[in-house]
Design a protein around this motif. Structure first.
Motif, short mmCIF file in Angstrom:
data_model
loop_
_atom_site.label_atom_id
_atom_site.label_comp_id
_atom_site.label_asym_id
_atom_site.label_seq_id
_atom_site.Cartn_x
_atom_site.Cartn_y
_atom_site.Cartn_z
N GLU A 240 0.83 -1.21 0.00
CA GLU A 240 0.00 0.00 0.00
C GLU A 240 0.86 1.26 0.00
OE1 GLU A 240 -3.44 2.25 2.70
OE2 GLU A 240 -2.85 0.19 3.18
N ILE A 241 1.95 1.23 0.76
CA ILE A 241 2.86 2.38 0.82
C ILE A 241 3.48 2.65 -0.55
CG2 ILE A 241 5.03 3.23 1.80
CD1 ILE A 241 4.30 1.55 4.33
N LEU A 242 3.99 1.62 -1.19
CA LEU A 242 4.65 1.79 -2.48
C LEU A 242 3.66 2.22 -3.56
CD1 LEU A 242 7.13 -1.22 -2.44
CD2 LEU A 242 7.65 1.21 -2.06
N ALA A 243 2.45 1.70 -3.50
CA ALA A 243 1.43 2.12 -4.48
C ALA A 243 1.11 3.60 -4.31
CB ALA A 243 0.17 1.28 -4.30
N TYR A 244 1.10 4.07 -3.09
CA TYR A 244 0.82 5.48 -2.81
C TYR A 244 1.97 6.39 -3.29
CZ TYR A 244 -0.18 9.71 -0.07
OH TYR A 244 -0.42 11.01 0.33
N LEU A 245 3.19 5.95 -3.06
CA LEU A 245 4.36 6.78 -3.40
C LEU A 245 4.73 6.68 -4.88
CD1 LEU A 245 6.74 5.96 -0.40
CD2 LEU A 245 5.22 7.93 -0.65
N GLN A 246 4.28 5.66 -5.57
CA GLN A 246 4.70 5.36 -6.94
C GLN A 246 4.66 6.58 -7.84
OE1 GLN A 246 5.43 1.94 -8.14
NE2 GLN A 246 6.30 3.09 -9.82
N GLY A 247 5.82 6.91 -8.44
CA GLY A 247 5.91 7.95 -9.45
C GLY A 247 5.87 9.37 -8.96
N ALA A 248 5.73 9.59 -7.65
CA ALA A 248 5.65 10.95 -7.11
C ALA A 248 7.05 11.49 -6.80
CB ALA A 248 4.79 10.97 -5.85
N PHE B 108 16.16 5.03 6.42
CA PHE B 108 15.28 4.11 7.13
C PHE B 108 14.32 3.40 6.17
CE2 PHE B 108 16.70 5.84 11.12
CZ PHE B 108 16.45 4.81 12.03
N LEU B 109 13.76 4.13 5.21
CA LEU B 109 12.86 3.51 4.25
C LEU B 109 13.59 2.46 3.42
CD1 LEU B 109 10.87 6.67 3.17
CD2 LEU B 109 9.88 4.64 4.25
N ASN B 110 14.80 2.77 3.01
CA ASN B 110 15.58 1.81 2.23
C ASN B 110 15.87 0.54 3.05
OD1 ASN B 110 15.64 3.29 -0.12
ND2 ASN B 110 17.63 4.21 0.29
N LYS B 111 16.14 0.71 4.33
CA LYS B 111 16.40 -0.46 5.18
C LYS B 111 15.14 -1.32 5.32
CE LYS B 111 19.50 -1.67 7.05
NZ LYS B 111 20.50 -2.72 6.75
N PRO C 133 13.31 -3.25 -3.91
CA PRO C 133 14.33 -2.29 -4.33
C PRO C 133 14.23 -1.01 -3.50
CG PRO C 133 13.14 -3.15 -6.22
CD PRO C 133 12.38 -3.59 -5.01
N PRO C 134 15.30 -0.19 -3.48
CA PRO C 134 15.29 1.03 -2.68
C PRO C 134 14.27 2.05 -3.18
CG PRO C 134 17.24 0.94 -4.08
CD PRO C 134 16.58 -0.41 -4.18
N LEU C 135 14.06 3.08 -2.37
CA LEU C 135 13.02 4.07 -2.62
C LEU C 135 13.14 4.70 -4.01
CD1 LEU C 135 10.64 5.66 -1.34
CD2 LEU C 135 12.33 7.38 -0.66
N ASP D 152 9.89 9.57 -8.26
CA ASP D 152 10.43 10.40 -9.33
C ASP D 152 11.50 11.37 -8.83
OD1 ASP D 152 10.51 11.21 -12.05
OD2 ASP D 152 9.31 12.99 -11.57
N GLY D 153 12.04 11.11 -7.67
CA GLY D 153 13.08 11.96 -7.12
C GLY D 153 12.74 12.40 -5.70
N VAL D 154 13.75 12.92 -5.00
CA VAL D 154 13.58 13.36 -3.61
C VAL D 154 14.12 14.78 -3.47
CG1 VAL D 154 14.25 12.96 -1.21
CG2 VAL D 154 13.77 11.00 -2.71
#
Length: 236
Positions: free
Chosen positions: A77-85, A98-101, A109-111, A116-118
């Motif tokens: 659910e988290i990845l679906a929400y963050l996808q492409g943003a 922390f998210l990568n861990k 795979p990592p964030l 689409d960037g941080v």
């Protein structure tokens, strides 16, 4: 349509590599720099206690988290929400680490593979306000963002505050982000199109005295540089 997610986490401590885990995730969605209300807020049972220092910061007890899901149960659910943003974080290295861990622990795979960037608002603030305190509270005070309800750190509250801080930090970019079809600016005010083609600008030419003074300055610079200036050759 530009989709951005302002993100914050609370953790059991400061070191993901030494076994600390995420216990709260708060996300606030922006579409074209406007809050949508499509937020994401989750608590996680980390399977371990928070360090005393961390507990003093966020106040989230192990007892409170006892019946909460594990991160791995919510990861899809988290990845679906963050996808492409595009993700906006204050002190991004900490939260991304922390998210990568957490993603590594569940074989994901990592964030950076999902987004689409941080954008790191701490880095932005340090560039704009060098030598000043650039904590979230300090930026709220400096930018007029009301943080009176922030007694303890909380991921969703901090993400909401950071969204306001980010919009204020980038306020000068509004004109660059307004499309031709836009009728309101980022503050919701109407955009009025001005036709400048009929405006006649009055040109003031330099006087003889001003031209002579300018020429005198150029001669002084020529002399000081050993006749190495290039503007006269370019003018020719």
């Amino acid at each position: 349509m530009a989709r951005q997610i302002v993100l914050d986490t609370e953790t059991t401590g400061l070191s993901a590599d030494n076994g600390d885990r995420i216990i709260e995730l708060g996300c606030v969605e922006l579409l074209n720099r406007k809050l949508t209300g499509n937020n994401l807020h989750m608590y996680f049972n980390a399977g371990r206690d928070s360090h005393e220092e961390a507990l003093r910061v966020h106040g989230i007890t192990t007892e409170f988290l006892k019946d909460k899901p594990r991160f791995e149960q919510q990861v899809e659910e988290i990845l679906a929400y963050l996808q492409g943003a595009e993700i906006i974080i204050h002190n991004a290295a900490f939260d991304v680490g922390f998210l990568n861990k957490e993603l590594q622990l569940v074989g994901k795979p990592p964030l950076k593979s999902w987004v689409d960037g941080v954008i790191d608002t701490l880095a932005m603030a340090k560039e704009r306000y060098p030598g000043k305190r650039n904590s979230l509270d300090s930026l709220c005070d400096r930018l007029g963002v009301d943080n009176s309800g922030r007694k303890l750190h909380g991921a969703l509250l901090d993400a909401e505050l950071l969204a306001d801080v980010y919009i204020n930090l980038t306020r000068g970019q509004d004109a660059l982000l307004i499309g031709e079809e836009a009728t309101e600016d980022a503050a919701g005010l109407p955009i009025v199109a001005l036709d400048l083609r009929s405006v006649s600008l009055h040109v003031l030419n330099a006087s003889e005295q001003e031209c002579a003074a300018h020429e005198d300055v150029l001669k002084q610079i020529d002399k000081a540089s050993g006749q190495k200036t290039i503007w006269r050759s370019l003018a020719g």
